[in-house]
Enzyme design. Structure first.
Site, PDB file in Angstrom:
ATOM      1  N   VAL A 107      22.919  24.265  57.901  1.00  0.00           N
ATOM      2  CA  VAL A 107      24.067  24.428  58.801  1.00  0.00           C
ATOM      3  C   VAL A 107      23.625  24.339  60.267  1.00  0.00           C
ATOM      4  O   VAL A 107      24.245  23.636  61.073  1.00  0.00           O
ATOM      5  CB  VAL A 107      24.789  25.776  58.537  1.00  0.00           C
TER       6      VAL A 107
ATOM      7  N   VAL B  94      33.739  31.884  54.692  1.00  0.00           N
ATOM      8  CA  VAL B  94      34.542  31.680  53.479  1.00  0.00           C
ATOM      9  C   VAL B  94      35.103  30.262  53.486  1.00  0.00           C
ATOM     10  O   VAL B  94      35.773  29.851  54.439  1.00  0.00           O
ATOM     11  CB  VAL B  94      35.722  32.678  53.389  1.00  0.00           C
TER      12      VAL B  94
ATOM     13  N   GLU C  15      21.627  25.298  44.025  1.00  0.00           N
ATOM     14  CA  GLU C  15      20.314  25.558  44.607  1.00  0.00           C
ATOM     15  C   GLU C  15      19.291  25.757  43.494  1.00  0.00           C
ATOM     16  O   GLU C  15      19.650  25.954  42.332  1.00  0.00           O
ATOM     17  CB  GLU C  15      20.404  26.814  45.472  1.00  0.00           C
TER      18      GLU C  15
ATOM     19  N   LYS D  30      32.953  36.456  49.283  1.00  0.00           N
ATOM     20  CA  LYS D  30      34.076  35.806  49.959  1.00  0.00           C
ATOM     21  C   LYS D  30      35.394  36.510  49.612  1.00  0.00           C
ATOM     22  O   LYS D  30      36.284  36.657  50.461  1.00  0.00           O
ATOM     23  CB  LYS D  30      34.125  34.336  49.560  1.00  0.00           C
TER      24      LYS D  30
ATOM     25  N   GLY E 162      22.222  18.060  43.883  1.00  0.00           N
ATOM     26  CA  GLY E 162      22.053  18.855  45.106  1.00  0.00           C
ATOM     27  C   GLY E 162      23.169  19.854  45.348  1.00  0.00           C
ATOM     28  O   GLY E 162      23.214  20.476  46.409  1.00  0.00           O
TER      29      GLY E 162
ATOM     30  N   ARG F  82      12.130  30.446  61.297  1.00  0.00           N
ATOM     31  CA  ARG F  82      11.010  31.154  60.661  1.00  0.00           C
ATOM     32  C   ARG F  82       9.711  30.364  60.864  1.00  0.00           C
ATOM     33  O   ARG F  82       8.672  30.906  61.133  1.00  0.00           O
ATOM     34  CB  ARG F  82      11.328  31.315  59.172  1.00  0.00           C
ATOM     35  N   ARG F  83       9.806  29.012  60.725  1.00  0.00           N
ATOM     36  CA  ARG F  83       8.599  28.168  60.787  1.00  0.00           C
ATOM     37  C   ARG F  83       8.733  27.156  61.926  1.00  0.00           C
ATOM     38  O   ARG F  83       9.507  26.190  61.820  1.00  0.00           O
ATOM     39  CB  ARG F  83       8.438  27.409  59.464  1.00  0.00           C
TER      40      ARG F  83
ATOM     41  N   LYS G 200      28.384  35.356  54.805  1.00  0.00           N
ATOM     42  CA  LYS G 200      29.335  36.096  53.953  1.00  0.00           C
ATOM     43  C   LYS G 200      28.692  37.297  53.282  1.00  0.00           C
ATOM     44  O   LYS G 200      29.315  38.338  53.098  1.00  0.00           O
ATOM     45  CB  LYS G 200      29.937  35.167  52.900  1.00  0.00           C
TER      46      LYS G 200
ATOM     47  N   GLU H 250      34.625  32.362  60.643  1.00  0.00           N
ATOM     48  CA  GLU H 250      35.417  31.398  59.859  1.00  0.00           C
ATOM     49  C   GLU H 250      34.582  30.686  58.791  1.00  0.00           C
ATOM     50  O   GLU H 250      35.051  30.439  57.676  1.00  0.00           O
ATOM     51  CB  GLU H 250      36.014  30.353  60.822  1.00  0.00           C
TER      52      GLU H 250
HETATM   53  P1  NDP Z   1      19.047  27.373  55.269  1.00  0.00           P
HETATM   54  O1  NDP Z   1      18.171  28.094  54.302  1.00  0.00           O
HETATM   55  O2  NDP Z   1      19.149  25.900  55.170  1.00  0.00           O
HETATM   56  O3  NDP Z   1      18.577  27.723  56.756  1.00  0.00           O
HETATM   57  C1  NDP Z   1      18.211  29.022  57.126  1.00  0.00           C
HETATM   58  C2  NDP Z   1      17.601  28.989  58.506  1.00  0.00           C
HETATM   59  O4  NDP Z   1      17.278  30.313  58.880  1.00  0.00           O
HETATM   60  C3  NDP Z   1      16.304  28.185  58.593  1.00  0.00           C
HETATM   61  O5  NDP Z   1      16.277  27.437  59.779  1.00  0.00           O
HETATM   62  C4  NDP Z   1      15.216  29.251  58.626  1.00  0.00           C
HETATM   63  O6  NDP Z   1      14.076  28.896  59.374  1.00  0.00           O
HETATM   64  C5  NDP Z   1      15.924  30.372  59.339  1.00  0.00           C
HETATM   65  N1  NDP Z   1      15.353  31.676  59.016  1.00  0.00           N
HETATM   66  C6  NDP Z   1      15.233  32.248  57.796  1.00  0.00           C
HETATM   67  N2  NDP Z   1      14.662  33.459  57.917  1.00  0.00           N
HETATM   68  C7  NDP Z   1      14.422  33.643  59.230  1.00  0.00           C
HETATM   69  C8  NDP Z   1      13.834  34.683  59.996  1.00  0.00           C
HETATM   70  N3  NDP Z   1      13.394  35.788  59.399  1.00  0.00           N
HETATM   71  N4  NDP Z   1      13.751  34.542  61.340  1.00  0.00           N
HETATM   72  C9  NDP Z   1      14.215  33.406  61.944  1.00  0.00           C
HETATM   73  N5  NDP Z   1      14.778  32.391  61.272  1.00  0.00           N
HETATM   74  C10 NDP Z   1      14.871  32.514  59.934  1.00  0.00           C
HETATM   75  O7  NDP Z   1      20.484  28.068  55.180  1.00  0.00           O
HETATM   76  P2  NDP Z   1      21.923  27.388  55.379  1.00  0.00           P
HETATM   77  O8  NDP Z   1      21.918  26.661  56.658  1.00  0.00           O
HETATM   78  O9  NDP Z   1      22.305  26.696  54.153  1.00  0.00           O
HETATM   79  O10 NDP Z   1      22.862  28.688  55.463  1.00  0.00           O
HETATM   80  C11 NDP Z   1      22.907  29.482  56.629  1.00  0.00           C
HETATM   81  C12 NDP Z   1      24.064  30.466  56.515  1.00  0.00           C
HETATM   82  O11 NDP Z   1      25.274  29.750  56.369  1.00  0.00           O
HETATM   83  C13 NDP Z   1      23.998  31.417  55.320  1.00  0.00           C
HETATM   84  O12 NDP Z   1      24.539  32.655  55.681  1.00  0.00           O
HETATM   85  C14 NDP Z   1      24.899  30.747  54.292  1.00  0.00           C
HETATM   86  O13 NDP Z   1      25.448  31.638  53.360  1.00  0.00           O
HETATM   87  C15 NDP Z   1      25.971  30.189  55.204  1.00  0.00           C
HETATM   88  N6  NDP Z   1      26.712  29.074  54.653  1.00  0.00           N
HETATM   89  C16 NDP Z   1      26.056  27.976  54.202  1.00  0.00           C
HETATM   90  C17 NDP Z   1      26.743  26.919  53.672  1.00  0.00           C
HETATM   91  C18 NDP Z   1      26.036  25.690  53.208  1.00  0.00           C
HETATM   92  O14 NDP Z   1      26.714  24.786  52.690  1.00  0.00           O
HETATM   93  N7  NDP Z   1      24.712  25.592  53.338  1.00  0.00           N
HETATM   94  C19 NDP Z   1      28.210  26.957  53.560  1.00  0.00           C
HETATM   95  C20 NDP Z   1      28.823  28.136  54.116  1.00  0.00           C
HETATM   96  C21 NDP Z   1      28.078  29.162  54.623  1.00  0.00           C
HETATM   97  P3  NDP Z   1      13.127  27.662  58.947  1.00  0.00           P
HETATM   98  O15 NDP Z   1      13.962  26.436  59.200  1.00  0.00           O
HETATM   99  O16 NDP Z   1      11.974  27.751  59.858  1.00  0.00           O
HETATM  100  O17 NDP Z   1      12.812  27.875  57.508  1.00  0.00           O
HETATM  101  N1  HSE Z   2      26.892  28.073  47.621  1.00  0.00           N
HETATM  102  C1  HSE Z   2      28.225  28.019  48.116  1.00  0.00           C
HETATM  103  C2  HSE Z   2      29.087  27.169  47.210  1.00  0.00           C
HETATM  104  C3  HSE Z   2      28.296  27.413  49.502  1.00  0.00           C
HETATM  105  O1  HSE Z   2      28.610  26.614  46.222  1.00  0.00           O
HETATM  106  O2  HSE Z   2      30.273  27.086  47.484  1.00  0.00           O
HETATM  107  C4  HSE Z   2      28.098  28.420  50.571  1.00  0.00           C
HETATM  108  O3  HSE Z   2      29.144  29.319  50.618  1.00  0.00           O
END
Ligand code: NDP
Ligand code: HSE
Length: 439
Positions: free
Chosen positions: A11, A130, A188, A203, A185, A42-43, A103, A127
């Site tokens: 995201v 959910v 997960e 949600k 994909g 994180r990285r 969420k 927003e």
């Molecule tokens: P990702 O796992 O792809 O990304 C997580 C990011 O957080 C990475 O950049 C990671 O760093 C960073 N991170 C993790 N731990 C730490 C830490 N301790 N300190 C600093 N940075 C950290 O997650 P998503 O982008 O998929 O999801 C993000 C949020 O959005 C979640 O809450 C998810 O539930 C929500 N969401 C996601 C959706 C989706 O389709 N993916 C849909 C709706 C909501 P690094 O890159 O270095 O590993």
């Molecule tokens: N893992 C969720 C889904 C996406 O399959 O709808 C993030 O809310």
């Protein structure tokens, strides 16, 4: 308007891209340019492709970034409970506005975030938490605030909807459909949060809190996943003109003492193919809202994915940035109704029960007697003998019974099924599913 971005994964990277691509439009809409002050990850060395951003903005010190005086808005797209909770409470208490897609955190401890926002005077928008791109929370917390919402029924998890749609379309079992979802994909590597219903339950808690002006947390939500749904269940549903969906249902009710309540549950259920949610397939999400004056409303779209989720995040960023420039704050948490959360046993549901039974005189009466003893009224019964049309057992002397009940308390239906399982004339209870939506 200076932004701290926490997280730059699926995201976060799309948020960066959209901020870059839409920079001039966003500035015009807000009345001031948006600028990224820093990006916490994180990285530091992780390959993030050709992101249009200065690499010097990346840091592993999220808290340090949040505390900077020049940061106005914190966008959190990391996920999980800690350290995200600590960061966001810190940001909100310091008067910054927060936009989050988290969420899990909102359902676990939304109260802490709302209280910190009230203390600091900034906005808390979520927003994207959910149903991804679908504008849903803003309509619930703003557009429908003049109405009375009675029920919210949704498909809010794309992964499980993809799996159930595949099972419905191809006759595949759960494991096979999950494998396909993983290969494509959608699921997960660890699909537990999706297939066991945790994601949908979080949600559901957020939706119920907004719809019913009541604090509802993840622990208040009755949760069942889809791992037990079989190809036979799907075939049974099809025979009834239904399909199976993982539903989140939040509904007003009245308890035996006459107090208004809310019940919130997530479980697989049969719905008729004519129901608006039945045609929501693949990884799409949809939420059906029923309100006194507005009547029935349906929200549909992409519930996940980097770009769709980033769209919702950016919409929130525009809103909170405008508020800050105007020196105002959005309406705070509305939890005045404080309705009691009703236990699942008291939720009113219908059941579809398939049984393999001995095919001899008195069996149907004995089975019906169990339903009667638990005060559960039978709506329809179908019987097929071996080789018959209901998908019979194939064993000589056995028959398949398919019973659909009228509405009854969930506990009574569960007790009925429990007693049926103990009868020697019942070879097995092959399928037990709740039925929703007037099937
Ligand atoms: P990702 O796992 O792809 O990304 C997580 C990011 O957080 C990475 O950049 C990671 O760093 C960073 N991170 C993790 N731990 C730490 C830490 N301790 N300190 C600093 N940075 C950290 O997650 P998503 O982008 O998929 O999801 C993000 C949020 O959005 C979640 O809450 C998810 O539930 C929500 N969401 C996601 C959706 C989706 O389709 N993916 C849909 C709706 C909501 P690094 O890159 O270095 O590993
Ligand atoms: N893992 C969720 C889904 C996406 O399959 O709808 C993030 O809310």
């Amino acid at each position: 308007m200076r932004l701290a971005l926490l997280g730059c994964g699926t995201v976060g990277q799309e948020v960066v891209r959209l901020l870059h691509e839409q920079a001039s439009d966003l500035a015009a809409r807000i009345g001031a340019p948006l600028e990224i002050a820093g990006i916490a990850v994180r990285r530091l060395g992780r390959d993030r492709g050709d992101l249009p951003v200065d690499p010097a903005l990346f840091t592993t010190d999220a808290l340090g970034l949040i505390k900077r005086d020049d940061v106005d808005v914190v966008i959190e797209v990391v996920g999980g409970i800690e350290p995200a909770r600590g960061w966001l409470v810190e940001a909100l208490r310091a008067g910054k506005s927060v936009v989050t897609a988290n969420k899990a955190l909102l359902a676990e401890d939304g109260v802490a975030l709302h209280e910190a926002a009230a203390e600091g005077g900034g906005d808390l928008y979520y927003e994207a938490s959910v149903a991804g791109a679908i504008p849903l929370l803003r309509p619930l917390r703003e557009s429908l605030h003049g109405d009375r919402i009675n029920r919210v029924t949704g498909i809010v998890n794309g992964t499980t909807n993809f799996i159930l749609s595949a099972m419905d379309a191809t006759g595949a079992g759960f494991a096979e459909a999950l494998e396909e979802a993983t290969e494509l994909g959608y699921a997960e590597a660890d699909p537990t949060a999706d297939v066991e219903g945790f994601d949908a339950a979080a949600k559901a808690a957020i939706l119920a809190s907004l719809a019913f002006h009541t604090r509802v947390g993840a622990a208040d939500v009755h949760r069942e996943g889809i791992t037990e749904v079989t190809a036979a269940d799907v075939a049974s549903a099809q025979a009834m003109g239904c399909t199976i969906k993982l539903l989140c249902i939040a509904a007003r009710g009245v308890d035996p003492a006459g107090r208004e309540t809310v019940s919130v549950r997530v479980h697989p259920a049969m719905i008729p193919r004519s129901h608006p949610l039945a045609s929501v397939s693949d990884a799409f999400n949809a939420v059906f809202v029923e309100a006194d004056a507005a009547g029935q409303l349906m929200f549909y779209g992409r519930g996940a994915g980097g770009a769709p989720t980033a769209s919702a995040v950016l919409g929130d960023v525009v809103a909170v940035a405008r508020n800050r420039l105007a020196g105002v704050r959005a309406a705070s948490e509305s939890a005045y109704a404080d309705l009691a959360v009703r236990p699942m046993g008291e939720a009113l549901t219908r059941y579809h029960v398939s049984l393999d039974v001995a095919d001899r005189p008195g069996v149907l009466a004995a089975v019906a007697g169990v339903f009667a003893r638990h005060d559960v009224s039978i709506a329809t019964v179908r019987q097929g003998s071996a080789g018959g049309s209901t998908g019979a057992t194939g064993r000589a002397g056995d028959a398949e019974l398919v019973i659909v009940t009228h509405v009854a308390p969930d506990a009574a239906l569960a007790a009925t099924v429990g007693e049926l399982r103990g009868l020697d004339i019942v070879r097995s209870v092959t399928s037990v599913l709740r039925v929703e939506g007037g099937a």
